[in-house]
Design an enzyme around this catalytic site. Structure first.
Site, mmCIF file in Angstrom:
data_model
loop_
_atom_site.group_PDB
_atom_site.id
_atom_site.type_symbol
_atom_site.label_atom_id
_atom_site.label_comp_id
_atom_site.label_asym_id
_atom_site.label_seq_id
_atom_site.Cartn_x
_atom_site.Cartn_y
_atom_site.Cartn_z
ATOM 1 N N ASP A 60 -7.794 -105.207 -27.488
ATOM 2 C CA ASP A 60 -8.459 -103.904 -27.405
ATOM 3 C C ASP A 60 -9.431 -103.830 -28.588
ATOM 4 O O ASP A 60 -9.643 -104.837 -29.290
ATOM 5 C CB ASP A 60 -7.439 -102.744 -27.374
ATOM 6 C CG ASP A 60 -6.689 -102.566 -28.690
ATOM 7 O OD1 ASP A 60 -6.873 -103.388 -29.621
ATOM 8 O OD2 ASP A 60 -5.914 -101.591 -28.794
ATOM 9 N N HIS A 61 -9.981 -102.642 -28.823
ATOM 10 C CA HIS A 61 -10.975 -102.498 -29.913
ATOM 11 C C HIS A 61 -10.375 -102.871 -31.268
ATOM 12 O O HIS A 61 -11.037 -103.476 -32.101
ATOM 13 C CB HIS A 61 -11.498 -101.061 -29.944
ATOM 14 C CG HIS A 61 -10.417 -100.035 -30.085
ATOM 15 N ND1 HIS A 61 -9.555 -99.719 -29.052
ATOM 16 C CD2 HIS A 61 -10.018 -99.273 -31.141
ATOM 17 C CE1 HIS A 61 -8.696 -98.812 -29.462
ATOM 18 N NE2 HIS A 61 -8.947 -98.528 -30.732
ATOM 19 N N GLY A 85 -3.695 -103.334 -32.237
ATOM 20 C CA GLY A 85 -3.474 -102.994 -33.640
ATOM 21 C C GLY A 85 -2.136 -103.503 -34.149
ATOM 22 O O GLY A 85 -2.034 -104.117 -35.211
ATOM 23 N N THR A 86 -1.088 -103.227 -33.376
ATOM 24 C CA THR A 86 0.253 -103.669 -33.757
ATOM 25 C C THR A 86 0.769 -104.831 -32.922
ATOM 26 O O THR A 86 1.761 -105.465 -33.295
ATOM 27 C CB THR A 86 1.257 -102.512 -33.561
ATOM 28 O OG1 THR A 86 1.202 -102.119 -32.177
ATOM 29 C CG2 THR A 86 0.924 -101.326 -34.450
ATOM 30 N N GLY A 87 0.191 -105.055 -31.771
ATOM 31 C CA GLY A 87 0.707 -106.022 -30.800
ATOM 32 C C GLY A 87 1.772 -105.425 -29.895
ATOM 33 O O GLY A 87 2.169 -106.032 -28.903
ATOM 34 N N GLY A 101 1.750 -102.407 -28.048
ATOM 35 C CA GLY A 101 1.267 -101.931 -26.754
ATOM 36 C C GLY A 101 0.964 -103.084 -25.806
ATOM 37 O O GLY A 101 1.325 -103.044 -24.623
ATOM 38 N N HIS A 121 13.242 -120.967 -27.032
ATOM 39 C CA HIS A 121 14.373 -120.254 -26.442
ATOM 40 C C HIS A 121 13.989 -119.373 -25.260
ATOM 41 O O HIS A 121 14.753 -119.236 -24.309
ATOM 42 C CB HIS A 121 15.049 -119.360 -27.486
ATOM 43 C CG HIS A 121 15.691 -120.113 -28.606
ATOM 44 N ND1 HIS A 121 16.622 -119.552 -29.451
ATOM 45 C CD2 HIS A 121 15.531 -121.397 -29.037
ATOM 46 C CE1 HIS A 121 17.018 -120.448 -30.357
ATOM 47 N NE2 HIS A 121 16.355 -121.573 -30.130
ATOM 48 N N ARG A 145 20.691 -124.687 -22.380
ATOM 49 C CA ARG A 145 21.416 -123.404 -22.366
ATOM 50 C C ARG A 145 20.484 -122.210 -22.279
ATOM 51 O O ARG A 145 20.896 -121.122 -21.859
ATOM 52 C CB ARG A 145 22.306 -123.289 -23.600
ATOM 53 C CG ARG A 145 21.573 -123.102 -24.906
ATOM 54 C CD ARG A 145 22.516 -123.162 -26.096
ATOM 55 N NE ARG A 145 21.910 -122.732 -27.343
ATOM 56 C CZ ARG A 145 21.083 -123.479 -28.083
ATOM 57 N NH1 ARG A 145 20.748 -124.691 -27.685
ATOM 58 N NH2 ARG A 145 20.576 -123.021 -29.219
ATOM 59 N N ARG A 194 19.538 -118.261 -19.350
ATOM 60 C CA ARG A 194 19.249 -116.937 -19.921
ATOM 61 C C ARG A 194 17.877 -116.445 -19.471
ATOM 62 O O ARG A 194 17.709 -115.261 -19.131
ATOM 63 C CB ARG A 194 19.313 -117.014 -21.457
ATOM 64 C CG ARG A 194 20.722 -117.326 -21.936
ATOM 65 C CD ARG A 194 20.773 -117.787 -23.366
ATOM 66 N NE ARG A 194 22.137 -118.201 -23.721
ATOM 67 C CZ ARG A 194 22.432 -118.912 -24.802
ATOM 68 N NH1 ARG A 194 21.487 -119.279 -25.649
ATOM 69 N NH2 ARG A 194 23.676 -119.257 -25.040
#
Ligand code: RB5
Length: 147
Positions: free
Chosen positions: A8-9, A66-68, A70, A98, A132, A136
């Site tokens: 994003d921006h 900005g934070t990752g 969203g 994993h 393993r 999962r």
């Protein structure tokens, strides 16, 4: 290796740096935007990048806001997408070994360009271990079809 890259921006500047670096290392980049720092909505780019991953058009996706947060939330709404938000390289390694993550989410307001490139290097160089972890991941996939 082909990578869908989007932001994003808030992630635009970091996206541009990453695109340049990955191209210089021989990666093919599908740039899914945005193409300026004008305000934009992260789910729009998450949809484009996760679609390219889902369709098998690219090997991996990288999403930056900005934070990752969203971007990772939005991308993980799509079936078959395992987006991992990473702010250090140990998590990036484990996300591949994993979780068989197929999208890396980064926060441009959290992670500087040098560390972001290191995280990307680790993410792209690490394989899924299977064993393993396969069962999962299969259970995660099964959750896509509940309720
Ligand atoms: C934009 O201000 C910001 O909310 C966005 O980039 C992202 O951090 C959302 O999760």
């Amino acid at each position: 290796m082909k990578i869908a890259l989007g932001s994003d921006h808030a992630g635009y500047n970091l996206k541009e740096e990453i695109a340049e670096q990955l191209k210089s290392r021989g990666c093919l980049i599908k740039d899914c935007g945005v193409f300026s720092r004008e305000s934009s909505d992260y789910p729009d780019t998450a949809e484009t990048v996760s679609g390219a991953v889902q369709d098998g058009e690219v090997n991996f996706g990288i999403l930056i806001c900005g934070t990752g947060i969203g971007m990772s939330i939005a991308a993980n709404k799509r079936k078959g997408i395992r987006a991992a938000l990473c702010a250090e390289s140990y998590s990036a390694r484990c996300a591949r070994q994993h979780n068989n993550a197929n999208i890396l989410a980064l926060g441009s307001r959290v992670t500087g360009v040098g560390l972001a490139l290191e995280i990307i290097d680790v993410f792209l160089a690490t394989s899924f271990e299977g064993g393993r972890h396969q069962g999962r991941v299969d259970k995660v996939t099964a959750l896509e079809n509940t309720r």
